[in-house]
Design a protein around this motif. Structure first.
Motif, PDB file in Angstrom:
ATOM      1  N   HIS A   1      62.565  26.943  80.559  1.00 49.04           N
ATOM      2  CA  HIS A   1      62.425  26.673  79.121  1.00 49.04           C
ATOM      3  C   HIS A   1      63.592  25.934  78.491  1.00 49.04           C
ATOM      4  O   HIS A   1      63.460  25.448  77.360  1.00 49.04           O
ATOM      5  CB  HIS A   1      62.220  27.995  78.368  1.00 49.04           C
ATOM      6  N   ALA A   2      64.722  25.841  79.184  1.00 47.71           N
ATOM      7  CA  ALA A   2      65.912  25.252  78.568  1.00 47.71           C
ATOM      8  C   ALA A   2      66.119  23.824  79.038  1.00 47.71           C
ATOM      9  O   ALA A   2      67.107  23.512  79.717  1.00 47.71           O
ATOM     10  CB  ALA A   2      67.140  26.112  78.866  1.00 47.71           C
ATOM     11  N   GLY A   3      65.202  22.922  78.687  1.00 43.16           N
ATOM     12  CA  GLY A   3      65.396  21.510  78.997  1.00 43.16           C
ATOM     13  C   GLY A   3      66.335  20.865  77.992  1.00 43.16           C
ATOM     14  O   GLY A   3      66.475  21.322  76.854  1.00 43.16           O
ATOM     15  N   ILE A   4      66.989  19.783  78.394  1.00 43.59           N
ATOM     16  CA  ILE A   4      67.892  19.077  77.493  1.00 43.59           C
ATOM     17  C   ILE A   4      67.128  18.654  76.239  1.00 43.59           C
ATOM     18  O   ILE A   4      66.055  18.058  76.310  1.00 43.59           O
ATOM     19  CB  ILE A   4      68.520  17.853  78.176  1.00 43.59           C
ATOM     20  N   GLY A   5      67.684  18.988  75.076  1.00 43.97           N
ATOM     21  CA  GLY A   5      67.065  18.652  73.808  1.00 43.97           C
ATOM     22  C   GLY A   5      66.091  19.685  73.281  1.00 43.97           C
ATOM     23  O   GLY A   5      65.660  19.608  72.125  1.00 43.97           O
ATOM     24  N   ALA A   6      65.716  20.654  74.099  1.00 44.96           N
ATOM     25  CA  ALA A   6      64.760  21.675  73.671  1.00 44.96           C
ATOM     26  C   ALA A   6      65.398  22.594  72.634  1.00 44.96           C
ATOM     27  O   ALA A   6      66.551  22.997  72.789  1.00 44.96           O
ATOM     28  CB  ALA A   6      64.276  22.487  74.861  1.00 44.96           C
ATOM     29  N   PRO A   7      64.651  22.958  71.576  1.00 43.37           N
ATOM     30  CA  PRO A   7      65.187  23.916  70.604  1.00 43.37           C
ATOM     31  C   PRO A   7      64.961  25.357  71.066  1.00 43.37           C
ATOM     32  O   PRO A   7      63.851  25.718  71.452  1.00 43.37           O
ATOM     33  CB  PRO A   7      64.381  23.609  69.338  1.00 43.37           C
ATOM     34  N   LEU A   8      66.004  26.152  71.029  1.00 42.28           N
ATOM     35  CA  LEU A   8      65.913  27.572  71.347  1.00 42.28           C
ATOM     36  C   LEU A   8      66.523  28.360  70.186  1.00 42.28           C
ATOM     37  O   LEU A   8      67.615  28.032  69.725  1.00 42.28           O
ATOM     38  CB  LEU A   8      66.652  27.907  72.644  1.00 42.28           C
ATOM     39  N   THR A   9      65.812  29.365  69.726  1.00 47.72           N
ATOM     40  CA  THR A   9      66.270  30.157  68.589  1.00 47.72           C
ATOM     41  C   THR A   9      66.693  31.535  69.065  1.00 47.72           C
ATOM     42  O   THR A   9      65.890  32.283  69.622  1.00 47.72           O
ATOM     43  CB  THR A   9      65.154  30.311  67.534  1.00 47.72           C
ATOM     44  N   VAL A  10      67.977  31.860  68.859  1.00 50.28           N
ATOM     45  CA  VAL A  10      68.506  33.172  69.232  1.00 50.28           C
ATOM     46  C   VAL A  10      68.656  34.004  67.960  1.00 50.28           C
ATOM     47  O   VAL A  10      69.286  33.564  66.991  1.00 50.28           O
ATOM     48  CB  VAL A  10      69.872  33.041  69.935  1.00 50.28           C
ATOM     49  N   ARG A  11      68.062  35.190  67.969  1.00 49.31           N
ATOM     50  CA  ARG A  11      68.137  36.081  66.812  1.00 49.31           C
ATOM     51  C   ARG A  11      68.613  37.454  67.253  1.00 49.31           C
ATOM     52  O   ARG A  11      68.166  37.965  68.283  1.00 49.31           O
ATOM     53  CB  ARG A  11      66.781  36.222  66.123  1.00 49.31           C
ATOM     54  N   GLY A  12      69.499  38.049  66.463  1.00 50.94           N
ATOM     55  CA  GLY A  12      69.982  39.393  66.748  1.00 50.94           C
ATOM     56  C   GLY A  12      69.973  40.253  65.501  1.00 50.94           C
ATOM     57  O   GLY A  12      70.391  39.802  64.427  1.00 50.94           O
ATOM     58  N   THR A  13      69.484  41.470  65.608  1.00 49.76           N
ATOM     59  CA  THR A  13      69.457  42.391  64.484  1.00 49.76           C
ATOM     60  C   THR A  13      69.978  43.753  64.933  1.00 49.76           C
ATOM     61  O   THR A  13      69.895  44.113  66.109  1.00 49.76           O
ATOM     62  CB  THR A  13      68.039  42.569  63.912  1.00 49.76           C
ATOM     63  N   VAL A  14      70.504  44.488  63.972  1.00 49.51           N
ATOM     64  CA  VAL A  14      70.904  45.878  64.178  1.00 49.51           C
ATOM     65  C   VAL A  14      69.869  46.730  63.461  1.00 49.51           C
ATOM     66  O   VAL A  14      69.559  46.500  62.293  1.00 49.51           O
ATOM     67  CB  VAL A  14      72.308  46.168  63.623  1.00 49.51           C
ATOM     68  N   VAL A  15      69.337  47.730  64.173  1.00 52.11           N
ATOM     69  CA  VAL A  15      68.228  48.523  63.664  1.00 52.11           C
ATOM     70  C   VAL A  15      68.623  49.995  63.633  1.00 52.11           C
ATOM     71  O   VAL A  15      69.247  50.495  64.580  1.00 52.11           O
ATOM     72  CB  VAL A  15      66.971  48.329  64.544  1.00 52.11           C
ATOM     73  N   ASP A  16      68.271  50.680  62.541  1.00 56.26           N
ATOM     74  CA  ASP A  16      68.420  52.123  62.492  1.00 56.26           C
ATOM     75  C   ASP A  16      67.470  52.714  63.530  1.00 56.26           C
ATOM     76  O   ASP A  16      66.259  52.521  63.460  1.00 56.26           O
ATOM     77  CB  ASP A  16      68.081  52.635  61.091  1.00 56.26           C
ATOM     78  N   ALA A  17      68.013  53.429  64.510  1.00 60.58           N
ATOM     79  CA  ALA A  17      67.196  53.891  65.634  1.00 60.58           C
ATOM     80  C   ALA A  17      66.211  54.983  65.244  1.00 60.58           C
ATOM     81  O   ALA A  17      65.261  55.246  65.985  1.00 60.58           O
ATOM     82  CB  ALA A  17      68.107  54.408  66.754  1.00 60.58           C
ATOM     83  N   GLU A  18      66.407  55.601  64.091  1.00 59.62           N
ATOM     84  CA  GLU A  18      65.526  56.697  63.684  1.00 59.62           C
ATOM     85  C   GLU A  18      64.475  56.259  62.670  1.00 59.62           C
ATOM     86  O   GLU A  18      63.325  56.683  62.746  1.00 59.62           O
ATOM     87  CB  GLU A  18      66.373  57.856  63.153  1.00 59.62           C
ATOM     88  N   THR A  19      64.854  55.379  61.737  1.00 62.75           N
ATOM     89  CA  THR A  19      63.872  54.892  60.767  1.00 62.75           C
ATOM     90  C   THR A  19      63.207  53.600  61.224  1.00 62.75           C
ATOM     91  O   THR A  19      62.219  53.174  60.632  1.00 62.75           O
ATOM     92  CB  THR A  19      64.536  54.645  59.405  1.00 62.75           C
ATOM     93  N   ARG A  20      63.763  52.961  62.232  1.00 65.39           N
ATOM     94  CA  ARG A  20      63.295  51.684  62.795  1.00 65.39           C
ATOM     95  C   ARG A  20      63.416  50.530  61.811  1.00 65.39           C
ATOM     96  O   ARG A  20      62.765  49.496  61.947  1.00 65.39           O
ATOM     97  CB  ARG A  20      61.821  51.771  63.265  1.00 65.39           C
ATOM     98  N   THR A  21      64.264  50.660  60.797  1.00 64.66           N
ATOM     99  CA  THR A  21      64.442  49.601  59.816  1.00 64.66           C
ATOM    100  C   THR A  21      65.688  48.786  60.135  1.00 64.66           C
ATOM    101  O   THR A  21      66.732  49.339  60.499  1.00 64.66           O
ATOM    102  CB  THR A  21      64.583  50.186  58.396  1.00 64.66           C
ATOM    103  N   PRO A  22      65.613  47.450  59.995  1.00 64.51           N
ATOM    104  CA  PRO A  22      66.787  46.609  60.247  1.00 64.51           C
ATOM    105  C   PRO A  22      67.849  46.823  59.171  1.00 64.51           C
ATOM    106  O   PRO A  22      67.544  47.069  58.003  1.00 64.51           O
ATOM    107  CB  PRO A  22      66.226  45.181  60.187  1.00 64.51           C
TER     108      PRO A  22
END
Length: 359
Positions: free
Chosen positions: A201-222
């Motif tokens: 999937h990582a060809g030259i010029g290809a767009p890749l979107t990296v996303r990271g979130t921290v989530v409350d493990a008990e309420t499941r809310t970001p």
């Protein structure tokens, strides 16, 4: 109030006193767990990985720089004032996606592939995915994101690598890992099936979107991460709603042996016995308490057990509290003066990150 990486990047360590001087802090305490002994790169060992790497979640200035040991507690400081701080069990969710909708879980952030310190990660983890303090699990099929928080050079080793620019477009690919990290970009490093996904999937010029979130493990809310947000890893959880909530098995201090490793001895020596401690607590009216306790010094202070640490925090008025890194790491600085006596024979131990109180 904010958290500060030692040396300003993930690799490397720095004493709490040095960080306080460098940042002009009024006060500072050592913060979360981290890797010591980065020359040992073997899953199953007590310490393995990059020296100074936070061994759990870390958010610096609103940026996620280290993934969580999923389910373990963390100190959340949403504003620079320290008000409205909270202590929650958290998880991190990191993904990379292509323009046509293909996606894959990113199993780590700013660390060496294959080494999950304190375990509790995601993916094909061996021997298990539950937290195990001071134990390093393995994973042969990883996809790791390396950001400028790691410094200018990515970890070296076998696998496949793609470099993304500030817009998320692939500018370079290579067999093998290593080389420069772009100042505003990201390096993706794959091993096993993670490397196969990148090759596809990582060809030259290809767009890749990296996303990271921290989530409350008990309420499941970001959690909302702003430029003022700091998150510091820790454990075990000490207090919730004014009551002790000690759960050594859940938080990674189970006395059951792992592959012959003496976990019972570690549980007795670290958890049950008295040691130097650092802890953070939140009072009913929203104030943040930062505590350090000397220990391992006969005639001066024996320290506290984890149970006693919870009781001391409750006695000081905390309704929610978390244990932070302790032992030789415990250090508090107030107005450029080290408080108390570090327990290491060599003096103050360089740590991975620090909580600083700024003017």
């Amino acid at each position: 109030l904010r958290s500060e990486l030692a040396t300003g990047i993930v690799p490397g360590r720095e004493t709490t006193s040095s960080v306080a001087r460098r940042t002009g802090a009024l006060a500072a305490v050592n913060a979360g767990y981290f890797v010591i002994g980065g020359d040992k790169h073997t899953p199953g060992s007590w310490v393995a990985g990059t020296d100074g790497d936070p061994a759990g979640v870390s958010v610096i200035g609103g940026d996620l720089v280290s993934e969580a040991v999923n389910g373990r507690p963390a100190l959340i400081v949403p504003t620079g004032s320290g008000r409205n701080a909270s202590i929650r069990r958290v998880e991190t969710r990191i993904t990379v996606a292509t323009a046509d909708g293909a996606s894959r879980e990113v199993t780590g952030l700013n660390r060496r592939p294959g080494l999950i310190v304190n375990c509790g990660g995601v993916g094909n983890i061996t021997p298990f995915s539950r937290p195990a303090h001071d134990y390093t699990c393995g994973n042969a099929d990883e996809l790791i994101a390396v950001t400028p928080a790691f410094g200018t050079a990515a970890p070296e080793g076998p696998g496949f690598q793609a470099t993304l620019d500030a817009d998320g477009r692939v500018t370079a690919v290579r067999e093998g890992r290593g080389g420069p990290v772009p100042p505003l970009g990201t390096v993706l490093q794959g091993t096993g099936s993670g490397a196969e996904w990148l090759r596809a999937h990582a060809g030259i010029g290809a767009p890749l979107t990296v996303r990271g979130t921290v989530v409350d493990a008990e309420t499941r809310t970001p959690l909302t991460l702003t430029p003022d947000t700091s998150v510091v890893n820790g454990g075990p959880l000490l207090l919730r709603d004014g009551r002790p909530v000690l759960d050594p098995v859940r938080d990674g201090w189970s006395p059951e042996d792992i592959d012959g490793a003496d976990r019972a001895g570690m549980y007795n020596d670290w958890y049950l016995r008295r040691n130097p401690r650092t802890a953070a607590g939140v009072t009913r009216d929203g104030r943040l308490l930062l505590l350090t306790v000397d220990g391992r010094r006969p005639g001066h202070s024996a320290g506290l057990s984890i149970t006693e640490t919870a009781e001391v925090m409750r006695g000081l008025g905390a309704v929610h509290a978390i244990n932070l890194d302790g032992g030789g790491s415990t250090a508090m600085v107030v107005r450029d003066e080290l408080q108390g006596h570090p327990s290491d024979p060599t003096g103050e131990r360089p740590a991975g990150d620090t909580l600083v109180v700024l003017p």
